[in-house]
Design a protein around this motif. Structure first.
Motif, PDB file in Angstrom:
ATOM      1  N   ILE A  68       0.846  -1.194   0.000  1.00 14.66           N
ATOM      2  CA  ILE A  68       0.000   0.000   0.000  1.00 14.66           C
ATOM      3  C   ILE A  68       0.879   1.240   0.000  1.00 14.66           C
ATOM      4  CG2 ILE A  68      -1.770   1.304   1.253  1.00 14.66           C
ATOM      5  CD1 ILE A  68      -2.684  -1.347   2.477  1.00 14.66           C
ATOM      6  N   TYR A  69       0.604   2.148  -0.903  1.00 21.23           N
ATOM      7  CA  TYR A  69       1.340   3.409  -0.951  1.00 21.23           C
ATOM      8  C   TYR A  69       0.823   4.362   0.120  1.00 21.23           C
ATOM      9  CZ  TYR A  69       3.745   2.522  -5.379  1.00 21.23           C
ATOM     10  OH  TYR A  69       4.580   2.030  -6.355  1.00 21.23           O
ATOM     11  N   HIS A  70       1.770   5.115   0.671  1.00 20.29           N
ATOM     12  CA  HIS A  70       1.393   6.229   1.543  1.00 20.29           C
ATOM     13  C   HIS A  70       1.211   7.479   0.688  1.00 20.29           C
ATOM     14  CE1 HIS A  70       2.436   9.864   3.976  1.00 20.29           C
ATOM     15  NE2 HIS A  70       1.552   9.306   4.776  1.00 20.29           N
ATOM     16  N   MET A  71       0.078   8.143   0.884  1.00 16.34           N
ATOM     17  CA  MET A  71      -0.186   9.417   0.215  1.00 16.34           C
ATOM     18  C   MET A  71      -0.675  10.393   1.290  1.00 16.34           C
ATOM     19  SD  MET A  71      -2.472  10.277  -3.184  1.00 16.34           S
ATOM     20  CE  MET A  71      -4.053   9.791  -2.466  1.00 16.34           C
ATOM     21  N   GLY A  72       0.214  11.303   1.682  1.00 13.21           N
ATOM     22  CA  GLY A  72      -0.057  12.168   2.818  1.00 13.21           C
ATOM     23  C   GLY A  72      -1.268  13.054   2.659  1.00 13.21           C
ATOM     24  N   GLY A  97      -3.127   5.592  -3.083  1.00 15.33           N
ATOM     25  CA  GLY A  97      -2.511   5.576  -1.758  1.00 15.33           C
ATOM     26  C   GLY A  97      -3.418   6.154  -0.690  1.00 15.33           C
ATOM     27  N   ILE A  98      -3.083   5.873   0.567  1.00 17.96           N
ATOM     28  CA  ILE A  98      -3.833   6.398   1.710  1.00 17.96           C
ATOM     29  C   ILE A  98      -2.848   7.020   2.697  1.00 17.96           C
ATOM     30  CG2 ILE A  98      -5.796   4.837   1.498  1.00 17.96           C
ATOM     31  CD1 ILE A  98      -4.534   3.030   3.584  1.00 17.96           C
ATOM     32  N   ASN A  99      -3.378   7.744   3.676  1.00 16.55           N
ATOM     33  CA  ASN A  99      -2.503   8.429   4.614  1.00 16.55           C
ATOM     34  C   ASN A  99      -2.115   7.531   5.787  1.00 16.55           C
ATOM     35  OD1 ASN A  99      -4.843   8.367   6.148  1.00 16.55           O
ATOM     36  ND2 ASN A  99      -5.284  10.554   5.908  1.00 16.55           N
ATOM     37  N   PRO A 152       3.605   1.723   9.887  1.00 14.56           N
ATOM     38  CA  PRO A 152       3.430   1.195   8.536  1.00 14.56           C
ATOM     39  C   PRO A 152       3.729   2.196   7.431  1.00 14.56           C
ATOM     40  CG  PRO A 152       1.298   1.610   9.566  1.00 14.56           C
ATOM     41  CD  PRO A 152       2.334   1.816  10.632  1.00 14.56           C
ATOM     42  N   THR A 153       3.787   3.484   7.734  1.00 17.05           N
ATOM     43  CA  THR A 153       4.178   4.461   6.715  1.00 17.05           C
ATOM     44  C   THR A 153       5.617   4.228   6.274  1.00 17.05           C
ATOM     45  OG1 THR A 153       2.648   6.134   7.560  1.00 17.05           O
ATOM     46  CG2 THR A 153       4.488   6.921   6.228  1.00 17.05           C
ATOM     47  N   PHE A 154       6.479   3.883   7.229  1.00 14.72           N
ATOM     48  CA  PHE A 154       7.903   3.696   6.947  1.00 14.72           C
ATOM     49  C   PHE A 154       8.344   2.241   7.085  1.00 14.72           C
ATOM     50  CE2 PHE A 154       7.671   8.146   8.577  1.00 14.72           C
ATOM     51  CZ  PHE A 154       8.058   8.785   7.405  1.00 14.72           C
ATOM     52  N   ASN A 155       7.393   1.302   7.176  1.00 12.17           N
ATOM     53  CA  ASN A 155       7.740  -0.110   7.404  1.00 12.17           C
ATOM     54  C   ASN A 155       8.737  -0.219   8.556  1.00 12.17           C
ATOM     55  OD1 ASN A 155       7.540  -2.904   6.712  1.00 12.17           O
ATOM     56  ND2 ASN A 155       9.556  -2.793   5.774  1.00 12.17           N
TER      57      ASN A 155
END
Length: 287
Positions: A68-72, A97-99, A152-155
């Protein structure tokens, strides 16, 4: 003086309270019909594996972060729960992506679904003129007898110099003392290469955002305003004595109004904030 010195200095001189504040009782709901739907739709149990709680938590952390992509600046209106977020974003490109709230919702609910205590925690900056905060997961690892922070944003999880995985409170204490801390070797952000500069910048980012914490009293499926019995789920704050998160929120909306102009949501946010009641816990309650 660097920003790191300023942020860690604030943590040092504004410790979190130890003595009990309001009457707070953190609860974790492991039985919910939607958890069975989640595990039927996505291979949560297989991904977690058969190891100890920490290995299960890290396996799920890697799975969420890798798919899953992070999209701020995500601003979707889908229901705020693991199934909806996974349906929207899992295996999709960056446009889906999601935040950090969504990523932490997925991870915390996946962990709860397999019987591991977990909750998403909003980690917040001191300044009302800072429009950015972050959201991570705290998971209780039985074999360690303690909480650990998972992002989970930065694993990511973060260790001290002895290789011990840190909780949010431990991380705050380490940064307040400017003690060395280290990301796990497979930390990453989306498809970007993770470098020493990345790690340094993100340690500073954590130092900025660890001034105070907010979280739901009850951790369950879609825990925001989840009715449990006759009581609604309360939002709990852990902050230094004398600090007013209510004033910070009001000042932040007013700051955004000056920066970006009047927006309809700002009027409603101010009204909501003026009517809001805050509930406070101590660091002892928190862990």
């Amino acid at each position: 003086m660097s920003q790191y010195d300023i942020f860690t200095g604030l943590l040092k001189v504004f410790p979190l309270p130890v003595k009990k504040q309001d009457d707070v009782d953190f609860l974790f709901i492991f039985k919910h019909p939607k958890y069975e739907m989640l595990k039927a739709k996505y291979p949560i149990v297989d991904i977690a594996g058969n190891g100890d709680d920490f290995s299960k938590a890290v396996n799920l952390l890697n799975w969420v972060s890798s798919n899953i992509y992070h999209m701020g600046n995500y601003s979707g209106a889908i229901p705020a729960n693991a199934i909806s977020y996974l349906d929207h974003a899992f295996g999709k490109d960056s446009a889906q992506g999601i935040n950090c709230v969504g990523l932490s919702t997925i991870l915390s609910e996946c962990l709860l679904s397999i019987g591991i205590k977990a909750r998403k925690v909003f980690i917040m900056p001191c300044s009302p003129y800072d429009a950015d905060n972050h959201v991570v997961v705290q998971a209780y690892i039985k074999e360690m007898g303690k909480w650990v922070m998972l992002d989970p944003t930065f694993n990511a999880y973060i260790n001290n110099a002895q290789g011990d995985c840190l909780s949010l409170l431990e991380l705050r204490h380490h940064l307040a003392d400017q003690a060395p801390v280290f990301f796990n070797t497979d930390a990453k952000y989306n498809d970007e290469e993770w470098t020493e500069d990345s790690a340094k910048a993100n340690i500073e980012y954590f130092a900025k955002n660890l001034f105070y914490f907010q979280l739901s009293e009850i951790s369950t499926f879609s825990d925001e305003n989840e009715p449990t019995g006759s009581a609604m789920n309360r939002f709990i704050t852990l902050c230094p004595h004398g600090f007013s998160p209510k004033l910070v929120r009001i000042s932040n909306v007013e700051y955004r109004r000056k920066q970006y102009g009047e927006q309809p949501w700002m009027v409603q946010a101010l009204e909501n904030e003026k009517d809001s009641k805050y509930f406070f816990c101590s660091s002892t309650d928190f862990e």
